[in-house]
Motif scaffolding. Structure first.
Motif, mmCIF file in Angstrom:
data_model
loop_
_atom_site.group_PDB
_atom_site.id
_atom_site.type_symbol
_atom_site.label_atom_id
_atom_site.label_comp_id
_atom_site.label_asym_id
_atom_site.label_seq_id
_atom_site.Cartn_x
_atom_site.Cartn_y
_atom_site.Cartn_z
ATOM 1 N N ASN A 150 2.055 28.399 15.643
ATOM 2 C CA ASN A 150 1.846 28.029 16.974
ATOM 3 C C ASN A 150 3.224 27.840 17.742
ATOM 4 N N ALA A 186 8.494 23.131 12.569
ATOM 5 C CA ALA A 186 7.125 22.486 12.273
ATOM 6 C C ALA A 186 7.274 21.214 11.350
ATOM 7 N N ASP A 205 0.911 25.403 11.515
ATOM 8 C CA ASP A 205 1.590 24.684 12.486
ATOM 9 C C ASP A 205 2.913 25.780 12.861
ATOM 10 N N LEU A 207 3.111 24.339 5.907
ATOM 11 C CA LEU A 207 3.627 24.512 7.308
ATOM 12 C C LEU A 207 3.135 25.617 8.072
ATOM 13 N N ARG A 215 6.342 17.171 12.578
ATOM 14 C CA ARG A 215 5.579 15.982 11.745
ATOM 15 C C ARG A 215 6.162 14.901 11.490
#
Length: 723
Positions: A173, A135, A170, A167, A139
């Protein structure tokens, strides 16, 4: 016969559960003793099967939901260390929750927690770490391998830093990685290093909630008395005097017990004392201890199950240079935990809440559902710290009892058993007889060994499907079939005898504690007969077992085995492979008289595989030894007219501080093997090491427990024939 290592069941697949901005990773633990299929939940708030969860919220709080319950063994520290090691966080920052009932793997017992959690919890932590790194990499548009997990943050290649909480959404998912890279031992920062117990502070300052501490708004407290004879029931009850006690609000009754309900416990106790109950004692009112032992003695010569064998042991004995036999006896034992039995329950038309300490959460839930007639999903179990389990809270009849009383009232009800009720209505460690016969070569070593066990099969009641097709209880193999020794020919027989008037159960390793006392005592006798030093005799027997040999050599060196001792002093040794760990123990004692035993020093060498928390291992062995010494020296449950005679600590003796060993040294052997169990090893070692030390001083054998029993006076139980 070679050693058998207990292997962990295959691990199930991990899955990610996402919701509400939180990242939840469920590591499905092996359902080793449950036989029930696991079940995954849809979100983080629903009930789940036997899963260990890592939950990371946007508030940066990491929560771990453990399937094993804390009852003094330190699992709330070592389990967190496993996960925190891989996740890269400080264990002190983790919140712990007890798992609700699920698919059956929330069973705490058998020294299995570290064995079963070693890989799943590390894999759970590593998977969470990997996904947080992914994650962060997304970014920062960098490779995940360039991101480092450290102290609750992901650090980027150019100095960036994001907390796990930042985090979490994120990471939720992302797909769970199929394979994760675990840290190597060289990378460990936590595993293998001493760590202070994470639950010590809350226990010292009173924040820790044991079952007996539970306070629910509107609750009443019930003092309980059951028929003092198993199988009996309530006859006539006169409630007038009890209801006159200030604070008493009701007297409840079920078929075999009564409960006086009051505003507080003292009023309930006074009300129970004033209650006039006439018991119908039933068919077990004539049972006494000798009837139980007579039944066991009959099993020594009757038909029996062939439980395990290799070679022709009987022929080897017949043809041997010499032969030797001995019979050992072990008594009924109580658990006598510091926290007596208790359970708080609130039964409502639409559901039920239970607050209790239990080693098997699912059974506590299921029995309640059955008693009150509600679906299982309407039962909420709140597991509490347990003030000592030792197998007692593998049972759930006290939850059944609480549910039967609780459904009679509308308010929450906490039942508490008095110490007397707790001991006399315990489910006891069984009594056993063991008979061994060995064929011996010209040096006095075993050429063939037959072993007959006479006693109950605990698993036949607790989990009937776990009983072997031939009726054998595999728990009896611990210390007998499962051993560091090798025999040229071996035969194990089991004559099942279920005792009248008592209910038997597991007691801090039934198989290991009973089997090792017998086998290690017999090995010591054979060494004595052969004129060989007991350590040297065992050394020869395990010469092809390097791990067993290593602990034996280490304990001999550290204990000063063979060095001179003062008058009336002696040493005894015991060697074991049990619960997946190797342990050698030397007890050094002084006996000023035949009934005056002072344990000067105990030395242990242990190879339990990879060490997680060395302080915890030492504490477990120390506590287990003292628990085991108390039982070995003093204790036996006896019955007269169906009633248990021991009812509190004046008749059930616990080793006092001045009686405890003057010194206990625990030496750990470095190992890269997967962890073995440790919680019951010290208890299993206590009786044989102590009995062998007493034999060394008194020059006579101790084949009966408790060791200070008059049955251990010289009586010619040995039988020997020269071939």
């Amino acid at each position: 016969m070679t050693s058998k290592r207990i292997s962990s069941p295959a691990l199930r697949r991990r899955q990610v559960l996402g919701g509400a901005g939180a990242f939840v990773l469920a590591a499905i633990l092996p359902a080793g003793r449950s036989r029930g299929a696991g079940m995954l939940v849809e979100d983080a708030t629903a009930s789940f099967a036997p899963n260990a969860y890592i939950r990371i919220g946007s508030d940066n709080i990491v929560t771990m939901i453990l399937p094993n319950i804390e009852m003094g063994q330190g699992i709330y520290t070592s389990s967190v260390m496993l996960m925190a090691e891989e996740l890269g966080i400080d264990p002190q920052s983790v919140r712990i929750e007890a798992a609700p009932p699920g698919g059956g793997a929330e069973i705490t017992g058998g020294s299995t927690s570290s064995m079963t959690e070693w890989m799943p919890l590390r894999q759970a932590g590593a998977a969470a770490r990997t996904m947080l790194q992914q994650a962060a990499a997304a970014r920062w548009s960098c490779a995940p391998g360039a991101c480092v997990a450290q102290d609750g943050y992901i650090l980027g290649p150019t100095g960036q830093r994001l907390s796990y909480g930042e985090l979490a959404a994120d990471a939720a998912n992302l797909p769970v990685p199929k394979d994760v890279v675990l840290k190597t031992p060289a990378q460990f920062r936590l595993i293998g290093r001493p760590m202070h117990r994470l639950d010590s502070q809350v226990k010292v300052d009173g924040q820790a909630m044991f079952g007996i501490d539970v306070q629910v708004p509107g609750q009443k407290v019930g003092a309980v008395a059951a028929c003092p004879v198993i199988g009996g029931h309530v006859g006539h009850v006169d409630t007038q005097a009890a209801l006159k006690i200030r604070g008493v609000v009701a007297v409840l009754q079920i078929d075999d017990a009564v409960c006086v309900v009051a505003d507080h416990y003292w009023a309930a106790r006074k009300g129970l004392a004033a209650l006039d109950v006439q018991w119908v004692e039933g068919p077990n009112a004539t049972v006494d201890t000798q009837a139980i032992y007579r039944q066991l003695e009959g099993g020594l010569s009757s038909s029996a199950i062939l439980a395990d064998h290799h070679g022709d042991a009987q022929q080897a004995i017949t043809q041997a240079h010499g032969r030797y036999s001995a019979t050992y006896r072990q008594p009924l034992l109580a658990h006598a935990t510091m926290e007596p039995i208790n359970c708080t329950i609130h039964v409502r038309p639409d559901g039920c809440d239970i607050w209790t300490g239990t080693q098997v959460a699912e059974r506590a839930r299921d029995t309640t559902a059955e008693v009150i007639g509600l679906p299982k999903d309407r039962i909420r179990l709140h597991s509490q710290y347990i003030g000592g389990g030792f197998g007692r809270r593998l049972e759930h009849e006290y939850v059944t009892q609480a549910a039967r009383f609780g459904r009679q009232v509308s308010h929450p009800l906490k039942i508490i058993w008095s110490r007397e009720e707790d001991i006399t209505r315990d489910r006891f460690r069984p009594a056993y007889l063991d008979h061994l016969e060995a064929g011996l070569d010209e040096r006095g070593y075993i050429t063939g060994l037959t072993h007959r066990i006479v006693g109950p099969a605990v698993v036949a009641r607790w989990e009937p499907s776990g009983l072997g097709a031939n009726g054998y209880d595999d728990d009896l193999s611990v210390g007998t079939v499962i051993t560091p020794y090798t025999y040229p020919a071996y035969r194990l027989e089991f004559a099942r005898r279920e005792p009248p008037g008592v209910i038997t159960a597991w007691w801090r390793g039934v198989g290991g504690t009973r089997g090792l006392f017998v086998v290690e005592g017999f090995i010591d006798e054979l060494a004595q007969r052969a004129g060989v030093d007991p350590v040297a005799y065992r050394r020869e027997m395990v010469r092809n077992n390097p791990r067993a040999l290593a602990v034996l050599e280490r304990v001999a060196r550290e204990s000063g085995w063979g060095t001179p001792l003062p008058p009336n002093c002696g040493r005894g040794v015991a060697l074991q492979f049990a619960f997946g760990s190797y342990l050698a123990t030397v007890a050094e004692i002084e006996m000023a008289g035949p009934h005056d035993v002072r344990i000067r020093r105990v030395t242990c060498a242990v190879d339990c595989g990879q060490v997680i928390n060395p302080d915890q291992i030492a504490a477990q062995i120390e506590g287990g030894l003292i628990f085991g010494f108390s039982a070995a020296l003093y204790n036996e449950i006896t019955l007269e007219k169906g009633r248990v005679q021991q009812d509190n600590f004046h008749t059930w003796r616990v080793m006092r501080m001045n009686e405890a060993p003057g010194r206990i040294d625990v030496h750990l052997i470095e190992s890269t093997e997967s962890p073995g169990g440790i919680g019951e090893t010290g208890t299993a070692a206590a009786a044989p090491a102590l009995a062998n030390a007493m034999a060394a001083v008194q020059k006579r054998r101790y084949r009966f427990l408790p060791l200070l029993s008059p049955l251990n006076q010289p009586s010619g139980h040995e039988k020997e024939q020269q071939g």
